[in-house]
Design an enzyme around this catalytic site. Structure first.
Site, PDB file in Angstrom:
ATOM      1  N   LYS A  66     -23.344  15.759  37.024  1.00  0.00           N
ATOM      2  CA  LYS A  66     -23.051  16.950  36.220  1.00  0.00           C
ATOM      3  C   LYS A  66     -23.450  18.276  36.885  1.00  0.00           C
ATOM      4  CE  LYS A  66     -20.958  15.714  33.634  1.00  0.00           C
ATOM      5  NZ  LYS A  66     -19.673  15.015  33.934  1.00  0.00           N
ATOM      6  N   HIS A 124     -24.214  10.642  44.323  1.00  0.00           N
ATOM      7  CA  HIS A 124     -25.262  11.099  43.397  1.00  0.00           C
ATOM      8  C   HIS A 124     -26.616  10.506  43.791  1.00  0.00           C
ATOM      9  CE1 HIS A 124     -22.396  12.837  40.646  1.00  0.00           C
ATOM     10  NE2 HIS A 124     -21.963  11.712  40.125  1.00  0.00           N
ATOM     11  N   TYR A 209     -24.753  25.642  41.941  1.00  0.00           N
ATOM     12  CA  TYR A 209     -23.583  25.798  41.067  1.00  0.00           C
ATOM     13  C   TYR A 209     -23.464  27.274  40.664  1.00  0.00           C
ATOM     14  CZ  TYR A 209     -20.722  24.980  36.814  1.00  0.00           C
ATOM     15  OH  TYR A 209     -19.738  24.991  35.848  1.00  0.00           O
ATOM     16  N   PHE A 245     -12.045  26.935  37.823  1.00  0.00           N
ATOM     17  CA  PHE A 245     -12.122  26.025  36.671  1.00  0.00           C
ATOM     18  C   PHE A 245     -10.758  25.933  35.976  1.00  0.00           C
ATOM     19  CE2 PHE A 245     -13.098  25.000  32.217  1.00  0.00           C
ATOM     20  CZ  PHE A 245     -13.714  23.780  32.421  1.00  0.00           C
ATOM     21  N   LYS A 266     -16.561  22.897  30.058  1.00  0.00           N
ATOM     22  CA  LYS A 266     -16.650  24.355  29.874  1.00  0.00           C
ATOM     23  C   LYS A 266     -16.675  25.092  31.201  1.00  0.00           C
ATOM     24  CE  LYS A 266     -18.048  25.207  25.314  1.00  0.00           C
ATOM     25  NZ  LYS A 266     -19.020  25.798  24.388  1.00  0.00           N
TER      26      LYS A 266
END
Ligand code: PPS
Length: 309
Positions: A66, A124, A209, A245, A266
């Protein structure tokens, strides 16, 4: 549809079908003290992964779940495509392996050993659980990190929308699990702590990010330079635009199948404010300070800017 995306979507769809037959306590298994999703990982594949021979020109994206790995994965595959077009590499390195290094079958690493360079892979995993050849052969690693409050928020929504992962009745239940090492791929703080030991290596480039969100042009430029890929201004703009996005969400049916909306939820900063109570904030602030505050990666996360109300 591109062969590699078809394979990606198949793996996701199969995991969803397999998860339907599982009880909640079967959804995760423990390997070397860390939990992983049963539908994506297995001890046999982890053992097979040890035979993977890394190369110095491999392109590796590492990130805790994430943190935006699908986003940066898009940027990197776009950069590789531009690089290959320029170098007129006839043998394209585009392949249909699932992009996450630790997900696949026991034969995957034998097949990967035969692929042409540059090979792009995502993971990950913590550094100590990666194949040792990655560090021995000095593969380049782009290390993507995201502030813990938004990671937890994203992980909570994802866990409740994606059936291969255990779901939670309340946000509070999830928060307790997140803070007590019950997450697939392990504890966020341990992940950052482990990678801190490599953050100064010349073959590791940490990015956040939040920096990518606030200045995508500069970040993509720096990422391309780290991997030795030159870009014209027009190419740079194209990479940024295709990885926005909005573009990725619009394209998500093609790239991620019916779960596109779940992967592209989102795509912003500070959605944690919709879930964290004063008590959650206090507990997270304390854990951050005690576990990674003042470390190289902890400082890079700019906790005061992105995680204080
Ligand atoms: S996963 O399932 O662990 O592989 O998820 P991962 O891709 O690492 O992270 C998912 C979050 O990244 C957001 N995302 C993006 N943000 C900005 N721009 C782009 N292009 C983008 N693509 C994905 C995604 O929406 C998830 O965050 P949340 O906060 O849940 O929206």
């Amino acid at each position: 549809m591109e062969k590699s995306r078809k394979k990606f979507i198949n793996v996701i769809d199969e995991a969803v079908v397999a998860a339907k037959r599982m009880d909640r306590d079967e959804q995760l298994f423990s390997y070397k003290g860390i939990l992983y999703p049963t539908t994506f990982c297995s001890p046999e594949v982890f053992r097979a992964m040890e035979s993977f021979e890394a190369r110095s020109d491999d392109i590796i994206l590492a990130g805790y779940p994430k943190s935006g790995t699908n986003w940066v994965g898009q940027i990197l595959s776009d950069l590789v495509a531009i690089f290959e077009e320029k170098t007129q590499n006839k043998e394209s390195s585009v392949n249909d392996e699932f992009p996450y290094l630790e997900v696949g079958d026991t034969e995957k690493y034998e097949r990967m050993n035969k692929l042409p360079s540059p090979r792009l892979m995502v993971t990950h995993l913590r550094p100590e659980n990666l194949p040792s050849s990655i560090f021995k052969n000095k593969s380049k690693i782009l290390l993507l990190i995201r502030n813990p409050k938004d990671v937890a928020t994203s992980f909570y929504h994802f866990s409740n929308a994606f059936s291969p992962l255990p779901s939670y009745e309340t946000w509070d239940d999830f928060f307790v699990a997140f803070m007590t090492k019950k997450m697939p791929w392990g504890c966020y703080f341990e992940y950052i702590s482990s990678w801190n030991k490599y953050a100064d290596d010349e073959n590791v480039m940490p990015i956040t990010y939040e920096d990518l969100k606030e200045n995508p042009v500069l970040c993509v430029k720096n990422i391309a330079a780290f991997f030795g890929i030159s870009l014209t201004e027009k190419e740079l703009q194209g990479v940024v635009e295709r990885s926005s996005f909005q573009s990725m969400k619009k394209n998500s049916q093609k790239t991620h199948g019916s779960f596109g909306n779940i992967f592209f939820r989102k795509g912003g900063i500070s959605d944690w404010k919709s879930l964290f109570s004063e008590d959650h904030n206090e507990r997270m602030d304390k854990a951050f300070e005690e576990r990674i505050g003042g470390t190289k990666l902890g400082t890079k996360l700019k906790y005061e800017v992105y995680c204080k109300a």
